[in-house]
Scaffold this active site. Structure first.
Site, short mmCIF file in Angstrom:
data_model
loop_
_atom_site.label_atom_id
_atom_site.label_comp_id
_atom_site.label_asym_id
_atom_site.label_seq_id
_atom_site.Cartn_x
_atom_site.Cartn_y
_atom_site.Cartn_z
N THR A 86 18.41 4.94 -2.61
CA THR A 86 19.43 4.77 -1.55
C THR A 86 19.20 3.40 -0.92
O THR A 86 18.76 3.32 0.22
CB THR A 86 19.33 5.87 -0.47
N GLU A 155 3.03 4.64 -0.58
CA GLU A 155 2.68 4.03 -1.86
C GLU A 155 1.18 3.78 -1.87
O GLU A 155 0.59 3.43 -0.84
CB GLU A 155 3.44 2.71 -2.05
N HIS A 254 -2.80 -1.24 13.20
CA HIS A 254 -3.44 -2.45 12.66
C HIS A 254 -2.44 -3.59 12.78
O HIS A 254 -1.38 -3.57 12.14
CB HIS A 254 -3.82 -2.25 11.20
N CYS A 263 10.51 1.33 2.37
CA CYS A 263 11.03 2.33 3.32
C CYS A 263 11.34 1.80 4.71
O CYS A 263 12.48 1.90 5.17
CB CYS A 263 10.04 3.48 3.44
N LYS A 266 14.36 -0.72 5.17
CA LYS A 266 15.64 -0.11 4.79
C LYS A 266 16.00 1.04 5.75
O LYS A 266 17.14 1.17 6.18
CB LYS A 266 15.49 0.39 3.35
N LYS A 326 1.58 -4.24 0.74
CA LYS A 326 0.31 -3.62 1.13
C LYS A 326 -0.51 -3.44 -0.14
O LYS A 326 0.01 -3.64 -1.25
CB LYS A 326 0.56 -2.29 1.82
#
Ligand code: UDX
Length: 436
Positions: A86, A155, A254, A263, A266, A326
């Site tokens: 999406t 992730e 952090h 994510c 968006k 990351k």
């Protein structure tokens, strides 16, 4: 139970492999023939620790298979998950639901029995209602319950997050849907993972609210970091000091170069769009989006400062360590590294880089950057070394070697993974984030 997972991207593949590992019979469906062929050969389309082994084990056990044929894949499935992308729609930031609607249409047209259709993709409030309408319009004679079941996988830690979730959220409007979802998650139910049943619209909003809140937490501590630099305070101690308050909690405090990934950027934009559509502004999230966007280029300017300012920086060389948004992923989506590298190139700085997993994805996005085979090659002749992503491989660099290879001993640590005193003692000029 047979489960069909439509969409074998990040969410679909991890969820499908984990459901298979619970003992369900899972078919992962994708329109991309090449991806399906590669998956059948055991080649993962993404880098996620442990995923290749999990997929291999469950394929070998006969519980996990892959196909491009949706009708065949959903045949006999008790639960059909929609886990297609999406992306942000170009122009207005709204989640693009083209793929979700298309899958709903195909499911309605090809359904061979009663089933629960579950939206796992992150979808705006009301999408479940639309999916229900589309399936009803197909005229199917089978009983269908449309359920919302958002994912909260990170992730790099997705398998652990799936198997040991903080909570499972299920938005459901009828008993049929509730019973099937209980069966789907029965192994986690027995593990006493909390399952929250809500209405479908509430569940859809929970996902956006969770991501917007986390993005806000990060952005808050990043602004505190800027303030720390001005007033002579230490943001890590501020984070510890506030995080020990149980009401605040220590996680997601952090300070760094700003959030990125598939994510947060968006989903915060999509939430703003929903808020606008319903005339219910979310000013805090608006500020978070703007602040985070401008922070990424500001981090590039921080590196330029470390080079002695704009005039001195022109013609110099910067080495970037870490490019992905990351560690433990090869995902470059909205990575701060993109804006940082761009800001440096715009200022006439030559950029070299190394990332343990992300260089293939990064290369087309950063054509001006010279990709190197290891961190020390990237550092050779650099006037500044910048840690952009906190990969473990960068936590214990041989500082003497770095000093020998670099043209100047200057370290910009955008993830605060080094102790400033140690680095300075090794003869470096050190700049962290929020550590005056
Ligand atoms: C996130 C959510 O955590 C997950 O629940 C959701 O389903 C998908 O989005 P992910 O994008 O994989 O997961 O990464 P996450 O670990 O949350 O980090 C997102 C970004 O925030 C990264 O760029 C990370 O570097 C940054 N971050 C995170 C910080 O800058 N500081 C923090 O304290 C935490």
């Amino acid at each position: 139970m047979k489960i069909a997972m439509v969409g074998s991207g990040y969410v679909g593949l991890v969820s499908g492999a984990c459901f298979a590992d619970f003992g369900h019979d899972v078919v992962c469906i994708d329109t991309d023939q090449n991806k399906v062929d590669r998956l059948k050969d055991g080649v993962m389309p993404i880098y996620e620790p442990g995923l290749d082994q999990l997929v291999a084990n469950n394929v070998a056990a006969g519980r996990l298979s892959f196909t491009t044929d949706l009708a065949q894949g959903i045949d006999g499935a008790g639960a059909i998950f929609i886990a297609v992308g999406t992306p942000s729609r170009r122009g207005d930031g709204h989640a693009d639901l083209t793929y979700v609607h298309e899958v709903a249409r195909q499911v309605g047209d090809t359904l061979s029995g009663d089933a629960v259709v579950v939206t796992k993709s992150t979808v705006p409030v009301g999408t479940g209602d639309a999916v229900e309408r589309i399936i009803a319009d197909s005229g199917t004679a089978h009983k269908v319950s449309v359920v919302s079941n958002p994912e909260f996988l990170r992730e790099g830690a997705a398998i652990g997050d799936f198997k040991r979730p903080d909570r499972i959220v299920i938005g459901v409007e009828d008993d049929f849907g509730r019973d099937v979802m209980r069966e789907v998650y029965r192994p986690l139910f027995l593990n006493e993972s909390p399952i929250l049943f809500t209405s479908r619209r509430t569940s859809e909003l929970i996902k956006y609210a969770a991501n917007a809140f986390l993005a806000t937490k990060i952005t808050f501590i990043n602004e505190m970091a800027d303030l720390c630099e001005k007033v002579g305070a230490n943001v890590q101690d501020v984070a510890r000091g506030i995080g020990m308050d149980n009401r605040i909690g220590p996680k997601f405090l952090h300070a760094g170069p700003g959030y990125g990934g598939s994510c947060f950027p968006k989903d915060t934009l999509a939430l703003l769009k929903t808020a606008e559509d319903y005339d219910s502004p979310t000013r805090i999230v608006e500020a978070v989006v703007k602040t985070n966007d401008s922070r990424k280029r500001a981090m590039g300017r921080k590196v330029i400062e470390a080079l002695g300012g704009a005039d001195a920086a022109r013609g110099k060389k910067a080495a970037l360590l870490g490019l992905t948004f990351k560690p433990n992923t090869d995902d470059m989506r909205d990575s701060p590294a993109i804006a940082i590298a761009q800001t440096l190139s715009d200022a006439g700085v030559e950029v070299t880089a190394y990332d343990p997993e992300g260089m293939e994805q990064a290369a087309p996005l950063l054509p001006q950057v010279t990709m190197c085979d290891d961190p020390y090659t990237a550092i050779e002749g650099a006037d500044v070394v910048t840690i952009v992503t906190e990969w473990d491989a960068f936590r214990a660099l041989d500082l003497n070697r770095v000093k020998d290879l670099a043209k100047a001993p200057v370290l910009v640590d955008l993830r605060n993974i080094y102790d400033p005193q140690d680095v300075r003692a090794a003869g470096f000029a050190y700049t962290g984030v929020g550590r005056a």
